[in-house]
Design an enzyme around this catalytic site. Sequence first.
Site, PDB file in Angstrom:
ATOM      1  N   GLY A   3      -2.541  -4.378  13.785  1.00 52.95           N
ATOM      2  CA  GLY A   3      -1.248  -3.785  12.783  1.00 52.95           C
ATOM      3  C   GLY A   3      -0.611  -2.610  13.285  1.00 52.95           C
ATOM      4  O   GLY A   3      -0.926  -2.010  14.550  1.00 52.95           O
ATOM      5  N   ARG A   4       0.424  -2.510  12.784  1.00 52.93           N
ATOM      6  CA  ARG A   4       1.350  -1.282  13.245  1.00 52.93           C
ATOM      7  C   ARG A   4       0.869  -0.062  12.988  1.00 52.93           C
ATOM      8  O   ARG A   4       0.553   0.150  11.842  1.00 52.93           O
ATOM      9  CB  ARG A   4       2.846  -1.457  12.479  1.00 52.93           C
ATOM     10  CG  ARG A   4       3.817  -0.512  13.118  1.00 52.93           C
ATOM     11  CD  ARG A   4       5.172  -0.642  12.538  1.00 52.93           C
ATOM     12  NE  ARG A   4       6.150   0.134  13.008  1.00 52.93           N
ATOM     13  CZ  ARG A   4       6.684   1.022  12.257  1.00 52.93           C
ATOM     14  NH1 ARG A   4       6.166   1.451  10.974  1.00 52.93           N
ATOM     15  NH2 ARG A   4       7.528   1.843  12.957  1.00 52.93           N
ATOM     16  N   ARG A  14      -3.423  -6.434  -2.759  1.00 55.96           N
ATOM     17  CA  ARG A  14      -3.347  -7.062  -1.539  1.00 55.96           C
ATOM     18  C   ARG A  14      -4.034  -8.869  -1.820  1.00 55.96           C
ATOM     19  O   ARG A  14      -4.668  -8.958  -2.921  1.00 55.96           O
ATOM     20  CB  ARG A  14      -4.344  -6.765  -0.342  1.00 55.96           C
ATOM     21  CG  ARG A  14      -5.730  -6.442  -0.732  1.00 55.96           C
ATOM     22  CD  ARG A  14      -6.466  -5.485   0.271  1.00 55.96           C
ATOM     23  NE  ARG A  14      -7.921  -5.329  -0.115  1.00 55.96           N
ATOM     24  CZ  ARG A  14      -8.185  -4.183  -0.895  1.00 55.96           C
ATOM     25  NH1 ARG A  14      -7.378  -3.342  -1.272  1.00 55.96           N
ATOM     26  NH2 ARG A  14      -9.490  -4.233  -1.115  1.00 55.96           N
ATOM     27  N   ASN A  26      -2.921   0.471  -3.969  1.00 62.59           N
ATOM     28  CA  ASN A  26      -3.005  -0.890  -2.819  1.00 62.59           C
ATOM     29  C   ASN A  26      -3.297  -2.353  -3.615  1.00 62.59           C
ATOM     30  O   ASN A  26      -4.213  -2.214  -4.587  1.00 62.59           O
ATOM     31  CB  ASN A  26      -4.009  -0.703  -1.791  1.00 62.59           C
ATOM     32  CG  ASN A  26      -4.165  -1.920  -0.928  1.00 62.59           C
ATOM     33  OD1 ASN A  26      -4.982  -2.731  -0.859  1.00 62.59           O
ATOM     34  ND2 ASN A  26      -3.446  -1.907   0.211  1.00 62.59           N
ATOM     35  N   HIS A  53      -2.694   7.240  -4.675  1.00 65.31           N
ATOM     36  CA  HIS A  53      -2.600   5.821  -3.609  1.00 65.31           C
ATOM     37  C   HIS A  53      -2.829   4.665  -4.494  1.00 65.31           C
ATOM     38  O   HIS A  53      -3.438   4.824  -5.720  1.00 65.31           O
ATOM     39  CB  HIS A  53      -4.092   6.198  -2.785  1.00 65.31           C
ATOM     40  CG  HIS A  53      -4.646   4.701  -2.280  1.00 65.31           C
ATOM     41  ND1 HIS A  53      -5.559   4.099  -2.870  1.00 65.31           N
ATOM     42  CD2 HIS A  53      -4.067   3.992  -1.211  1.00 65.31           C
ATOM     43  CE1 HIS A  53      -5.681   3.105  -2.012  1.00 65.31           C
ATOM     44  NE2 HIS A  53      -4.820   3.091  -1.189  1.00 65.31           N
ATOM     45  N   SER A 111       0.902  -1.239  -0.121  1.00 70.89           N
ATOM     46  CA  SER A 111       0.053  -0.021   0.083  1.00 70.89           C
ATOM     47  C   SER A 111       0.957   1.222  -0.006  1.00 70.89           C
ATOM     48  O   SER A 111       1.903   1.334   0.698  1.00 70.89           O
ATOM     49  CB  SER A 111      -0.922   0.038   1.337  1.00 70.89           C
ATOM     50  OG  SER A 111      -1.636   1.090   1.037  1.00 70.89           O
TER      51      SER A 111
END
Length: 306
Positions: free
Chosen positions: A260-261, A111, A109, A107, A93
């Site tokens: 998640g982070r 996945r 992404n 942007h 992403s």
Amino acid sequence: MAPDKTAVLEYLKGLQQRITSRFEELDPGSRFRADRWQREAGGGGETRVTRGNALLEQGGVGFSHVMGTGLPPSATQSRPQLAGARWEAMGVSLVFHPQNPYVPTTHLNVRFFIAEPADGPPIWWFGGGFDLTPYYPFDEDVLHWHRTAQRACAPFGANRYAEHKAECDRYFWLRHRNETRGIGGLFFDDLNEDGFERSFAYQQAVGNAFLDAYVPIVERRREHAYGEHERQFQLYRRGRYVEFNLVYDRGTLFGLQSGGRTESILMSLPPQVRFEYDWHPEPGSAEARLYRDYLRPRDWLTELAG
């Protein structure tokens, strides 16, 4: 064909490397800081961020490969049968916030998700896309962006571009503002009906098209003269980006709910932004044209090319 998770992982890592290398070439002297991280519940990733450069005020390209048991509510709301299943999610992403207001924010992404219910075969799908958020749009840039998206979709059926362009318009819609986030692009999710090999090929086509779509626009607009007026409008419109990502974005919600982070999840937010109460563009201005002509779904290829 059974899903080849290793092939997807290698593609995603390579995509992250190609994109960061290309932007370091475009802005000599800039470098992406690489943060490798581990997720306590399983998996990890690498977040690459650059900021304060001549081209990008801030840009982030993140790779993640996380796994666990017990999906967050954002993932099981429409698939209750996956509650408690072992799962893996991997993706790349990115969000780029350029310095120059004439260079659009963008942007990307791509996945892949796979879950393994205890009482059935694995369930998997691909998702992703790319979209463009200009502040001062140019018709030739909008045409180039959508023509590149159309070319990427062409080998996958006559209706693929139209379907995923329309889905992008629906997804990046700020309902509380009654406007699109930008001029769209492609968006898809739950893609698996074509089988693994063809679905994976489409994900690669979308990911590989990103640089072809964005770099020529960057090169055309990066030296465009601007002043404080344009800069302040850019900062104001970045507020819409914040609103969408924190209110609607499913990826942000999944990342936060799945542990998640946080720094990597929120790297998409712009480094500087401003909000102003009840602001309206000056009639007849370039800013008014953005609102009038660009912040709504349109058939760009027909209307602009015609």
